[in-house]
Design a protein around this motif. Structure first.
Motif, PDB file in Angstrom:
ATOM      1  N   ALA A 250      68.752 101.839   9.978  1.00  0.00           N
ATOM      2  CA  ALA A 250      70.214 100.996  10.405  1.00  0.00           C
ATOM      3  C   ALA A 250      69.355  98.999   9.766  1.00  0.00           C
ATOM      4  CB  ALA A 250      70.606 100.730  11.341  1.00  0.00           C
ATOM      5  N   GLY A 251      68.828  99.484   8.390  1.00  0.00           N
ATOM      6  CA  GLY A 251      68.151  98.618   7.525  1.00  0.00           C
ATOM      7  C   GLY A 251      67.236  98.010   8.436  1.00  0.00           C
ATOM      8  N   THR A 252      66.765  98.609   9.210  1.00  0.00           N
ATOM      9  CA  THR A 252      65.728  96.924   9.709  1.00  0.00           C
ATOM     10  C   THR A 252      64.747  98.468  10.166  1.00  0.00           C
ATOM     11  OG1 THR A 252      64.437  96.336  11.587  1.00  0.00           O
ATOM     12  CG2 THR A 252      66.462  97.419  12.688  1.00  0.00           C
TER      13      THR A 252
ATOM     14  N   ILE B  19      76.329  99.589  14.848  1.00  0.00           N
ATOM     15  CA  ILE B  19      76.594  98.548  14.955  1.00  0.00           C
ATOM     16  C   ILE B  19      75.230  97.493  14.350  1.00  0.00           C
ATOM     17  CG2 ILE B  19      76.655  96.603  17.321  1.00  0.00           C
ATOM     18  CD1 ILE B  19      77.715  99.421  18.439  1.00  0.00           C
ATOM     19  N   VAL B  20      74.106  98.329  14.802  1.00  0.00           N
ATOM     20  CA  VAL B  20      73.028  97.262  14.085  1.00  0.00           C
ATOM     21  C   VAL B  20      73.260  96.706  12.825  1.00  0.00           C
ATOM     22  CG1 VAL B  20      70.589  97.389  13.765  1.00  0.00           C
ATOM     23  CG2 VAL B  20      71.763  98.485  16.226  1.00  0.00           C
ATOM     24  N   SER B  21      73.748  97.799  11.560  1.00  0.00           N
ATOM     25  CA  SER B  21      73.642  97.149  10.351  1.00  0.00           C
ATOM     26  C   SER B  21      74.241  96.021  10.416  1.00  0.00           C
ATOM     27  CB  SER B  21      73.762  98.512   9.719  1.00  0.00           C
ATOM     28  OG  SER B  21      75.149  99.340  10.179  1.00  0.00           O
ATOM     29  N   ALA B  22      75.373  96.165  11.404  1.00  0.00           N
ATOM     30  CA  ALA B  22      76.760  95.142  10.721  1.00  0.00           C
ATOM     31  C   ALA B  22      76.090  93.823  11.305  1.00  0.00           C
ATOM     32  CB  ALA B  22      77.856  95.452  11.303  1.00  0.00           C
ATOM     33  N   HIS B  23      74.414  93.173  11.273  1.00  0.00           N
ATOM     34  CA  HIS B  23      73.842  92.110  12.501  1.00  0.00           C
ATOM     35  C   HIS B  23      73.062  92.523  11.684  1.00  0.00           C
ATOM     36  CE1 HIS B  23      77.088  91.381  15.161  1.00  0.00           C
ATOM     37  NE2 HIS B  23      77.083  92.798  15.625  1.00  0.00           N
ATOM     38  N   PRO B  24      72.341  91.321  10.246  1.00  0.00           N
ATOM     39  CA  PRO B  24      71.196  91.644   9.599  1.00  0.00           C
ATOM     40  C   PRO B  24      70.030  90.699  10.903  1.00  0.00           C
ATOM     41  CG  PRO B  24      72.998  90.265   8.730  1.00  0.00           C
ATOM     42  CD  PRO B  24      73.739  90.812   9.508  1.00  0.00           C
ATOM     43  N   GLN B  25      70.760  89.668  12.115  1.00  0.00           N
ATOM     44  CA  GLN B  25      69.616  89.052  12.183  1.00  0.00           C
ATOM     45  C   GLN B  25      68.434  89.880  13.221  1.00  0.00           C
ATOM     46  OE1 GLN B  25      72.688  89.269  13.505  1.00  0.00           O
ATOM     47  NE2 GLN B  25      73.090  88.858  15.185  1.00  0.00           N
ATOM     48  N   VAL B  26      68.698  91.192  13.169  1.00  0.00           N
ATOM     49  CA  VAL B  26      68.051  92.373  13.693  1.00  0.00           C
ATOM     50  C   VAL B  26      66.387  92.215  12.964  1.00  0.00           C
ATOM     51  CG1 VAL B  26      68.004  94.517  15.051  1.00  0.00           C
ATOM     52  CG2 VAL B  26      69.731  93.352  15.138  1.00  0.00           C
ATOM     53  N   GLN B  27      65.326  92.010  13.532  1.00  0.00           N
ATOM     54  CA  GLN B  27      64.521  91.935  13.188  1.00  0.00           C
ATOM     55  C   GLN B  27      63.567  92.970  13.029  1.00  0.00           C
ATOM     56  OE1 GLN B  27      63.349  89.437  10.938  1.00  0.00           O
ATOM     57  NE2 GLN B  27      65.727  88.841  11.555  1.00  0.00           N
TER      58      GLN B  27
END
Ligand SMILES: [Fe+2]
Ligand SMILES: [Fe+2]
Length: 277
Positions: free
Chosen positions: A207-209, A183-191
């Motif tokens: 997950a990209g963050t 889920i987190v990787s699908a929402h790049p606004q998560v800092q």
């Protein structure tokens, strides 16, 4: 103007007059942390407490927590850890921001703070030391992130979704971290994902963050990377987090609760200059 959230974690408050783990005066230490946050200038916009607010989930511990955290003039957002009772917390903090709008089944909620969005998750599992989110809460998270894809977002939870190498703590990490990562990787606004539970500072990609775990405001967990390391606490310096959205990114500081010698002005001494000056 930056938007700033202070993170306090792992207060482990006790009924008045009782220590935690026989040796830790958690109420006294949490009082000092609140005093340190009150002295911050500029003042933060909000405070988030990433779980283990109480040590045993006793309603008397939440009475202490409410009194203590009420001394903070900015909104305070709480969530449960494994030492908490989510049910008792919901009752005790029913009229507090965030909790009053929380999901009916889990103590999770999303709030806007200045330019930031804070999404809190409830990783607690009644009677268990480990963390788990479950399908319903993960679906709620996906929807909450989808609602505000243009707002820089901080996810706050108690149990980190990563292994730290401290074996006895990793046994009680978040169980469904792969589903969270999806889920987190699908929402790049998560800092950033900010967590507690491990009672020391740990940073790891996720997950990209990244996941940032901060020390507790009372006792810490010893840094012992032996696979059979015993579960032990140490009274290393107490700390908290200052997370600021600067417009360019989310900058996180770890700040100590106690005062140390200094400050001393930058200067090499009378009549001496540094190279280039
Ligand atoms: Fe804790
Ligand atoms: Fe914990």
């Amino acid at each position: 103007m930056a938007t700033t959230i202070v993170q306090l974690t792992d207060l482990h408050l006790r009924p008045r007059g009782l220590p935690a783990l026989r040796v830790v005066e958690t109420n006294m230490f949490a009082t000092r942390a609140v005093k340190a946050v009150r002295a911050l200038s500029p003042a933060p916009d909000a405070v988030v407490v990433t779980g283990d607010v109480a040590d045993t989930g006793d309603p008397r511990e939440y009475a202490v927590a409410k009194e203590l955290l009420s001394a903070l003039p900015m909104p305070v957002y709480v969530m449960p850890g494994n030492h908490d009772s989510a049910r008792e917390m919901r009752t005790a903090f029913a009229d507090w921001p965030g909790v009053r709008d929380a999901d009916a089944d889990s103590l999770c909620y999303a709030v806007d703070i200045g330019d930031l969005r804070l999404v809190t998750l409830d990783t607690s599992v009644e009677g268990k030391p480990y963390g788990h989110l479950g399908e319903a809460q993960l679906a709620w998270l996906d929807a909450a992130l989808g609602e505000a894809s243009d707002r820089p977002t901080v996810i706050a939870l108690h149990h980190p979704p990563i292994a730290t190498g401290i074996a006895h703590m990793d046994r009680s990490r978040l169980r469904d971290s792969e589903a969270l990562a999806e889920i987190v990787s699908a929402h790049p606004q998560v800092q950033r994902i900010i967590a507690g539970h491990v009672h020391r500072v740990v940073l790891a990609p996720f997950a990209g963050t990244e996941v940032l775990i901060l020390p507790g405001v009372a006792h810490q967990v010893g840094l012992d990377l032996e696979p059979e390391a015993p579960a032990q606490v140490v009274l290393e310096p107490r700390a908290y987090g200052i997370h600021s959205w600067t417009g360019e990114g989310l900058v996180s500081h770890m700040a100590y609760v106690e005062a140390f010698p200094g400050p001393f002005p930058f200067s090499p001494g009378e009549g001496v200059s540094w190279p280039g000056q």
